[in-house]
Design a protein around this motif. Structure first.
Motif, PDB file in Angstrom:
ATOM      1  N   ASN A   1       0.869  -1.311   0.123  1.00 54.38           N
ATOM      2  CA  ASN A   1      -0.494   0.177   0.281  1.00 54.38           C
ATOM      3  C   ASN A   1       1.112   1.300   0.058  1.00 54.38           C
ATOM      4  OD1 ASN A   1      -2.224  -1.732  -0.343  1.00 54.38           O
ATOM      5  ND2 ASN A   1      -2.442  -1.322   2.185  1.00 54.38           N
TER       6      ASN A   1
ATOM      7  N   ILE B   1       2.609   2.158  -3.752  1.00 52.04           N
ATOM      8  CA  ILE B   1       1.115   2.773  -4.036  1.00 52.04           C
ATOM      9  C   ILE B   1       1.389   3.983  -4.483  1.00 52.04           C
ATOM     10  CG2 ILE B   1      -1.486   2.913  -5.230  1.00 52.04           C
ATOM     11  CD1 ILE B   1      -1.267  -0.991  -4.124  1.00 52.04           C
ATOM     12  N   SER B   2       0.742   4.355  -3.109  1.00 53.08           N
ATOM     13  CA  SER B   2       0.914   5.975  -2.260  1.00 53.08           C
ATOM     14  C   SER B   2       2.393   6.317  -2.711  1.00 53.08           C
ATOM     15  CB  SER B   2       0.549   5.575  -0.975  1.00 53.08           C
ATOM     16  OG  SER B   2      -0.384   4.909  -0.247  1.00 53.08           O
TER      17      SER B   2
ATOM     18  N   LEU C   1       1.643   7.087  -6.343  1.00 51.88           N
ATOM     19  CA  LEU C   1       0.752   8.025  -6.692  1.00 51.88           C
ATOM     20  C   LEU C   1       1.341   9.766  -6.445  1.00 51.88           C
ATOM     21  CD1 LEU C   1      -2.590   6.545  -5.600  1.00 51.88           C
ATOM     22  CD2 LEU C   1      -2.141   7.026  -7.541  1.00 51.88           C
ATOM     23  N   ASN C   2       2.324   9.783  -5.621  1.00 52.20           N
ATOM     24  CA  ASN C   2       2.403  11.063  -5.266  1.00 52.20           C
ATOM     25  C   ASN C   2       3.461  11.744  -5.550  1.00 52.20           C
ATOM     26  OD1 ASN C   2       1.197  12.348  -2.338  1.00 52.20           O
ATOM     27  ND2 ASN C   2       1.259   9.777  -2.350  1.00 52.20           N
TER      28      ASN C   2
ATOM     29  N   ASP D   1       5.159  14.018   1.329  1.00 58.38           N
ATOM     30  CA  ASP D   1       4.427  13.365   1.238  1.00 58.38           C
ATOM     31  C   ASP D   1       5.108  11.771   0.319  1.00 58.38           C
ATOM     32  OD1 ASP D   1       2.474  14.090   2.459  1.00 58.38           O
ATOM     33  OD2 ASP D   1       0.891  14.453   1.097  1.00 58.38           O
TER      34      ASP D   1
ATOM     35  N   LEU E   1       6.904   9.067   2.937  1.00 59.88           N
ATOM     36  CA  LEU E   1       5.825   6.945   2.686  1.00 59.88           C
ATOM     37  C   LEU E   1       7.225   6.785   2.001  1.00 59.88           C
ATOM     38  CD1 LEU E   1       3.034   8.466   0.876  1.00 59.88           C
ATOM     39  CD2 LEU E   1       2.594   7.644   2.549  1.00 59.88           C
TER      40      LEU E   1
ATOM     41  N   ASN F   1      -4.740  11.210  -3.949  1.00 62.29           N
ATOM     42  CA  ASN F   1      -4.716  11.455  -2.469  1.00 62.29           C
ATOM     43  C   ASN F   1      -5.864  10.460  -1.736  1.00 62.29           C
ATOM     44  OD1 ASN F   1      -1.909  12.821  -1.413  1.00 62.29           O
ATOM     45  ND2 ASN F   1      -3.401  13.997  -2.760  1.00 62.29           N
TER      46      ASN F   1
ATOM     47  N   SER G   1      -5.363   6.539  -1.783  1.00 58.72           N
ATOM     48  CA  SER G   1      -3.813   6.504  -1.173  1.00 58.72           C
ATOM     49  C   SER G   1      -4.397   6.275  -0.165  1.00 58.72           C
ATOM     50  CB  SER G   1      -2.701   7.287  -1.301  1.00 58.72           C
ATOM     51  OG  SER G   1      -2.498   7.182  -2.595  1.00 58.72           O
TER      52      SER G   1
ATOM     53  N   LEU H   1      -6.765   3.358   1.169  1.00 59.33           N
ATOM     54  CA  LEU H   1      -5.273   2.109   0.980  1.00 59.33           C
ATOM     55  C   LEU H   1      -4.862   2.119   2.961  1.00 59.33           C
ATOM     56  CD1 LEU H   1      -3.304   2.378  -2.010  1.00 59.33           C
ATOM     57  CD2 LEU H   1      -5.246   1.259  -0.797  1.00 59.33           C
TER      58      LEU H   1
ATOM     59  N   TYR I   1      -0.618   8.295   6.806  1.00 57.60           N
ATOM     60  CA  TYR I   1      -1.934   8.505   6.374  1.00 57.60           C
ATOM     61  C   TYR I   1      -2.060  10.123   6.850  1.00 57.60           C
ATOM     62  CZ  TYR I   1      -6.800   8.730   7.886  1.00 57.60           C
ATOM     63  OH  TYR I   1      -8.257   8.571   7.719  1.00 57.60           O
TER      64      TYR I   1
ATOM     65  N   LEU J   1      -0.735  11.835   4.118  1.00 58.00           N
ATOM     66  CA  LEU J   1      -1.610  12.136   2.448  1.00 58.00           C
ATOM     67  C   LEU J   1      -3.140  12.754   2.977  1.00 58.00           C
ATOM     68  CD1 LEU J   1      -0.950   8.362   2.355  1.00 58.00           C
ATOM     69  CD2 LEU J   1      -0.166  10.701   0.404  1.00 58.00           C
TER      70      LEU J   1
END
Length: 304
Positions: A19, A22-23, A26-27, A56, A60, A134, A137, A140, A155, A158
């Motif tokens: 997770n 993936i985040s 994306l960021n 972020d 992360l 976001n 994310s 997730l 968390y 995000l």
């Protein structure tokens, strides 16, 4: 000294790691698009959102490294392993939230003094991208954030960024329809203040764990009184209680007995102590030093 502990169920690190990856991806996408969009449109709120997104990405990555490290086994020169890696990650991430917020406040003040016209269409579309990415994310990481300080720090990064994107979207519409360009700086300031609020709470919580403070839910005096009710315990002193990480709370104490008990009887009493402190106070690691007739101060409950 005897040492006992209750087994604890842990979160699924492989799922957490997936997770987080993936985040992170994306960021990275959001950050790059918002930097370009912020420069083209002239939006400080969009650039501040991009800066927060970049923080972020870093947070992360820190969280992911901490999650990987926390799975490593203990060794003779690392007897606790890397169990505190996630607490350190939470501390670092909380600190970056506050640092980013201070930078945003400075930039917002400059923009208040000299507002600039902004291309609102780009702001709106990129804000929508930030909300969707976001938001996904946040979903997730939500489950693990409830029980893990490291995941909570990621968390919060995000979640605040998703809220920032919503604010930027609202600002984009205000600039499009009403030409209120100072709202860009105002939104930046509000985002920054919210970051400080969220970051400070997490910074304090992680600092308390790193400093080995007794968890706020535990009263040392109450534990001492409860243990002294067990026969044949005369006195409980030299107590230390600390939280190693989310899963482990440790109790260390000297116990003075009224009589010279056998080792087998001590084991029986130790089991009773372990059950009591686990069920009543949530302490799952117990270290007890038994004493009988030892010449040391029995009045000192807590000692360095």
């Amino acid at each position: 000294m005897e040492h006992h502990h209750h087994n604890h169920s842990h979160a699924h690190p492989d799922l957490k790691g997936r997770n987080l990856v993936i985040s992170i991806l994306l960021n990275i996408i959001i950050t790059l698009t918002q930097v370009v969009g912020g420069i083209v449109s002239g939006s400080l709120a969009l650039l501040s959102d991009a800066l927060h997104n970049f923080s972020d990405v870093l947070s992360l990555i820190v969280s992911y490294i901490a999650t990987v490290l926390s799975k490593k086994e203990a060794s003779t020169n690392k007897t606790f392993g890397y169990k505190r890696a996630e607490i350190i990650a939470a501390f670092v991430n909380a600190s970056t939230l506050i640092i980013v917020a201070v930078i945003l406040i400075k930039e917002a003040i400059v923009r208040f003094i000299s507002p600039q016209e902004i291309e609102s269409n780009i702001v709106i579309w990129l804000a929508l991208l930030g909300i969707v990415a976001n938001g996904f994310s946040v979903i997730l990481l939500k489950k693990d954030a409830d029980s893990n300080m490291n995941m909570k720090s990621a968390y919060l990064h995000l979640l605040t960024d998703m809220m920032a994107s919503i604010a930027v979207l609202v600002g984009g519409f205000l600039m499009m329809f009403y030409k209120i360009y100072w709202v860009d700086a105002l939104l930046t300031l509000l985002i920054a203040l919210y970051l400080i609020y969220m970051g400070y709470k997490l910074l304090i919580a992680s600092t308390k764990v790193l400093m080995l403070f007794t968890p706020e839910t535990i009263e040392v005096q109450k534990i001492v009184l409860e243990l002294c009710k067990i026969e044949p315990i005369r006195n409980v002193h030299h107590v230390h209680i600390w939280q190693l990480n989310e899963a482990e709370v440790h109790l260390e104490a000297h116990i003075d007995f009224k009589e010279d008990i056998s080792l087998s009887k001590f084991d029986t009493i130790l089991n009773e102590i372990e059950e009591k402190v686990f069920h009543d106070f949530g302490i799952n690691h117990v270290n007890i030093q038994p004493e009988f007739g030892k010449c040391d101060s029995k009045k000192v409950i807590v000692q360095d």
